[in-house]
Design a protein around this motif. Structure first.
Motif, PDB file in Angstrom:
ATOM      1  N   PHE A  67       0.837  -1.187   0.000  1.00 46.79           N
ATOM      2  CA  PHE A  67       0.000   0.000   0.000  1.00 46.79           C
ATOM      3  C   PHE A  67       0.875   1.241   0.000  1.00 46.79           C
ATOM      4  O   PHE A  67       1.979   1.247   0.546  1.00 46.79           O
ATOM      5  CB  PHE A  67      -0.931   0.009   1.215  1.00 46.79           C
ATOM      6  N   SER A  68       0.356   2.290  -0.608  1.00 44.12           N
ATOM      7  CA  SER A  68       1.071   3.555  -0.682  1.00 44.12           C
ATOM      8  C   SER A  68       1.075   4.212   0.693  1.00 44.12           C
ATOM      9  O   SER A  68       0.302   3.831   1.576  1.00 44.12           O
ATOM     10  CB  SER A  68       0.370   4.474  -1.678  1.00 44.12           C
ATOM     11  N   PRO A  69       1.917   5.210   0.883  1.00 46.62           N
ATOM     12  CA  PRO A  69       1.870   5.965   2.127  1.00 46.62           C
ATOM     13  C   PRO A  69       0.502   6.637   2.272  1.00 46.62           C
ATOM     14  O   PRO A  69      -0.121   7.000   1.280  1.00 46.62           O
ATOM     15  CB  PRO A  69       2.968   7.018   1.959  1.00 46.62           C
ATOM     16  N   ALA A  70       0.083   6.794   3.513  1.00 52.90           N
ATOM     17  CA  ALA A  70      -1.253   7.337   3.770  1.00 52.90           C
ATOM     18  C   ALA A  70      -1.339   8.817   3.411  1.00 52.90           C
ATOM     19  O   ALA A  70      -0.412   9.580   3.633  1.00 52.90           O
ATOM     20  CB  ALA A  70      -1.613   7.143   5.228  1.00 52.90           C
ATOM     21  N   VAL A  71      -2.478   9.183   2.836  1.00 50.67           N
ATOM     22  CA  VAL A  71      -2.777  10.569   2.478  1.00 50.67           C
ATOM     23  C   VAL A  71      -3.983  10.990   3.303  1.00 50.67           C
ATOM     24  O   VAL A  71      -4.955  10.241   3.410  1.00 50.67           O
ATOM     25  CB  VAL A  71      -3.108  10.679   0.961  1.00 50.67           C
ATOM     26  N   LYS A  72      -3.915  12.189   3.886  1.00 46.33           N
ATOM     27  CA  LYS A  72      -5.042  12.664   4.687  1.00 46.33           C
ATOM     28  C   LYS A  72      -6.266  12.864   3.810  1.00 46.33           C
ATOM     29  O   LYS A  72      -6.179  13.381   2.704  1.00 46.33           O
ATOM     30  CB  LYS A  72      -4.690  13.992   5.355  1.00 46.33           C
ATOM     31  N   VAL A  73      -7.421  12.464   4.332  1.00 43.80           N
ATOM     32  CA  VAL A  73      -8.655  12.585   3.578  1.00 43.80           C
ATOM     33  C   VAL A  73      -9.787  12.885   4.550  1.00 43.80           C
ATOM     34  O   VAL A  73      -9.783  12.430   5.688  1.00 43.80           O
ATOM     35  CB  VAL A  73      -8.937  11.296   2.761  1.00 43.80           C
ATOM     36  N   LYS A  74     -10.718  13.691   4.088  1.00 48.20           N
ATOM     37  CA  LYS A  74     -11.892  13.988   4.908  1.00 48.20           C
ATOM     38  C   LYS A  74     -12.908  12.882   4.686  1.00 48.20           C
ATOM     39  O   LYS A  74     -13.175  12.488   3.553  1.00 48.20           O
ATOM     40  CB  LYS A  74     -12.521  15.324   4.503  1.00 48.20           C
ATOM     41  N   GLN A  79      -5.392   8.178  -6.523  1.00 47.63           N
ATOM     42  CA  GLN A  79      -4.351   8.520  -7.494  1.00 47.63           C
ATOM     43  C   GLN A  79      -3.201   9.240  -6.806  1.00 47.63           C
ATOM     44  O   GLN A  79      -2.036   8.983  -7.099  1.00 47.63           O
ATOM     45  CB  GLN A  79      -4.933   9.392  -8.601  1.00 47.63           C
ATOM     46  N   GLN A  80      -3.517  10.140  -5.885  1.00 45.06           N
ATOM     47  CA  GLN A  80      -2.471  10.853  -5.152  1.00 45.06           C
ATOM     48  C   GLN A  80      -1.634   9.874  -4.336  1.00 45.06           C
ATOM     49  O   GLN A  80      -0.403   9.962  -4.321  1.00 45.06           O
ATOM     50  CB  GLN A  80      -3.086  11.897  -4.226  1.00 45.06           C
ATOM     51  N   ALA A  81      -2.312   8.949  -3.669  1.00 38.93           N
ATOM     52  CA  ALA A  81      -1.596   7.973  -2.855  1.00 38.93           C
ATOM     53  C   ALA A  81      -0.698   7.099  -3.723  1.00 38.93           C
ATOM     54  O   ALA A  81       0.464   6.844  -3.373  1.00 38.93           O
ATOM     55  CB  ALA A  81      -2.588   7.116  -2.076  1.00 38.93           C
ATOM     56  N   LEU A  82      -1.214   6.648  -4.863  1.00 40.37           N
ATOM     57  CA  LEU A  82      -0.407   5.818  -5.764  1.00 40.37           C
ATOM     58  C   LEU A  82       0.759   6.611  -6.347  1.00 40.37           C
ATOM     59  O   LEU A  82       1.860   6.096  -6.513  1.00 40.37           O
ATOM     60  CB  LEU A  82      -1.272   5.246  -6.883  1.00 40.37           C
ATOM     61  N   LYS A  83       0.533   7.863  -6.659  1.00 40.82           N
ATOM     62  CA  LYS A  83       1.593   8.718  -7.199  1.00 40.82           C
ATOM     63  C   LYS A  83       2.701   8.903  -6.165  1.00 40.82           C
ATOM     64  O   LYS A  83       3.893   8.854  -6.493  1.00 40.82           O
ATOM     65  CB  LYS A  83       0.999  10.070  -7.610  1.00 40.82           C
ATOM     66  N   LEU A  84       2.288   9.105  -4.902  1.00 43.76           N
ATOM     67  CA  LEU A  84       3.262   9.259  -3.828  1.00 43.76           C
ATOM     68  C   LEU A  84       4.105   7.996  -3.688  1.00 43.76           C
ATOM     69  O   LEU A  84       5.335   8.069  -3.566  1.00 43.76           O
ATOM     70  CB  LEU A  84       2.527   9.569  -2.519  1.00 43.76           C
ATOM     71  N   MET A  85       3.454   6.840  -3.768  1.00 46.71           N
ATOM     72  CA  MET A  85       4.167   5.567  -3.684  1.00 46.71           C
ATOM     73  C   MET A  85       5.133   5.420  -4.856  1.00 46.71           C
ATOM     74  O   MET A  85       6.281   5.007  -4.687  1.00 46.71           O
ATOM     75  CB  MET A  85       3.165   4.421  -3.683  1.00 46.71           C
ATOM     76  N   GLN A  86       4.679   5.802  -6.050  1.00 46.37           N
ATOM     77  CA  GLN A  86       5.515   5.707  -7.245  1.00 46.37           C
ATOM     78  C   GLN A  86       6.753   6.600  -7.109  1.00 46.37           C
ATOM     79  O   GLN A  86       7.860   6.192  -7.453  1.00 46.37           O
ATOM     80  CB  GLN A  86       4.694   6.126  -8.458  1.00 46.37           C
ATOM     81  N   GLU A  87       6.572   7.802  -6.586  1.00 50.59           N
ATOM     82  CA  GLU A  87       7.704   8.713  -6.413  1.00 50.59           C
ATOM     83  C   GLU A  87       8.690   8.193  -5.384  1.00 50.59           C
ATOM     84  O   GLU A  87       9.904   8.320  -5.552  1.00 50.59           O
ATOM     85  CB  GLU A  87       7.192  10.101  -6.025  1.00 50.59           C
ATOM     86  N   GLN A  88       8.183   7.572  -4.309  1.00 46.65           N
ATOM     87  CA  GLN A  88       9.077   7.001  -3.305  1.00 46.65           C
ATOM     88  C   GLN A  88       9.892   5.861  -3.893  1.00 46.65           C
ATOM     89  O   GLN A  88      11.097   5.764  -3.645  1.00 46.65           O
ATOM     90  CB  GLN A  88       8.287   6.503  -2.096  1.00 46.65           C
ATOM     91  N   MET A  89       9.229   5.015  -4.686  1.00 46.87           N
ATOM     92  CA  MET A  89       9.938   3.905  -5.325  1.00 46.87           C
ATOM     93  C   MET A  89      11.000   4.440  -6.286  1.00 46.87           C
ATOM     94  O   MET A  89      12.094   3.883  -6.392  1.00 46.87           O
ATOM     95  CB  MET A  89       8.958   2.996  -6.075  1.00 46.87           C
ATOM     96  N   LYS A  90      10.677   5.536  -6.967  1.00 48.66           N
ATOM     97  CA  LYS A  90      11.603   6.144  -7.919  1.00 48.66           C
ATOM     98  C   LYS A  90      12.855   6.645  -7.195  1.00 48.66           C
ATOM     99  O   LYS A  90      13.977   6.405  -7.645  1.00 48.66           O
ATOM    100  CB  LYS A  90      10.889   7.302  -8.622  1.00 48.66           C
ATOM    101  N   THR A  91      12.667   7.337  -6.064  1.00 51.62           N
ATOM    102  CA  THR A  91      13.827   7.846  -5.325  1.00 51.62           C
ATOM    103  C   THR A  91      14.662   6.699  -4.756  1.00 51.62           C
ATOM    104  O   THR A  91      15.887   6.761  -4.787  1.00 51.62           O
ATOM    105  CB  THR A  91      13.407   8.796  -4.190  1.00 51.62           C
ATOM    106  N   GLU A  92      13.997   5.645  -4.268  1.00 47.56           N
ATOM    107  CA  GLU A  92      14.733   4.484  -3.772  1.00 47.56           C
ATOM    108  C   GLU A  92      15.559   3.856  -4.891  1.00 47.56           C
ATOM    109  O   GLU A  92      16.716   3.498  -4.689  1.00 47.56           O
ATOM    110  CB  GLU A  92      13.770   3.434  -3.208  1.00 47.56           C
ATOM    111  N   ARG A  93      14.941   3.737  -6.068  1.00 46.43           N
ATOM    112  CA  ARG A  93      15.631   3.140  -7.215  1.00 46.43           C
ATOM    113  C   ARG A  93      16.830   4.001  -7.607  1.00 46.43           C
ATOM    114  O   ARG A  93      17.908   3.479  -7.902  1.00 46.43           O
ATOM    115  CB  ARG A  93      14.639   3.005  -8.366  1.00 46.43           C
ATOM    116  N   ARG A  94      16.645   5.319  -7.599  1.00 42.95           N
ATOM    117  CA  ARG A  94      17.754   6.216  -7.949  1.00 42.95           C
ATOM    118  C   ARG A  94      18.897   6.076  -6.966  1.00 42.95           C
ATOM    119  O   ARG A  94      20.075   6.048  -7.353  1.00 42.95           O
ATOM    120  CB  ARG A  94      17.265   7.666  -7.963  1.00 42.95           C
TER     121      ARG A  94
END
Length: 138
Positions: free
Chosen positions: A58-65, A94-109
């Motif tokens: 699961f992606s990192p948690a995003v605050k939601v109302k 989508q925001q949560a998945l995008k955040l997860m994708q960016e984290q994976m990208k930085t880890e890969r880099r």
């Protein structure tokens, strides 16, 4: 008392069928994306959830109302029909998945950079060793 809600949305995203798991607890939403390939039957989706739910990343948690809605069966049915008519995934997911994708990208880099540095260091030490061996004969 904290509630945990989960929802699975299956939709067609050219050329595969995709499932998005959304999990919300304590006012935060996290999502995981799964690619099914061919159109999954209800039974296959159910078996997938039973077997692989705890293996999902699961992606990192995003605050939601969260909205508190009445527990009216007609309202629930209306909401279910409304969700079935809409295609795609929610923007929070989508925001949560995008955040997860960016984290994976930085880890890969970071991993790639570390490997590149290690290879450079190995090449340098090899060159130094060859140099020393050249001068040993004198």
């Amino acid at each position: 008392m904290d509630k945990t809600n989960g929802m699975l949305t299956v939709f067609f995203e050219e050329p595969f069928w995709v499932g998005v798991f959304e999990r919300s607890e304590k006012g935060k939403l996290s999502a995981a994306k799964v690619i099914f390939g061919a159109e999954p039957k209800d039974r296959e989706v159910f078996e997938f959830v039973l077997r692989h739910y705890y293996k999902l990343k699961f992606s990192p948690a995003v605050k939601v109302k969260t909205k508190q809605t009445a527990d009216n069966p007609k309202r629930r049915q209306r909401n279910a029909r409304k969700q079935l008519s809409t295609t795609g995934i929610g923007t929070k997911s989508q925001q949560a998945l995008k955040l997860m994708q960016e984290q994976m990208k930085t880890e890969r880099r970071q991993l790639t950079k570390a490997q590149r540095e290690a290879e450079k260091q190995r090449q340098f030490e090899l060159k130094q060793q060859k140099r020393r061996e050249k001068h040993k004969g004198h």
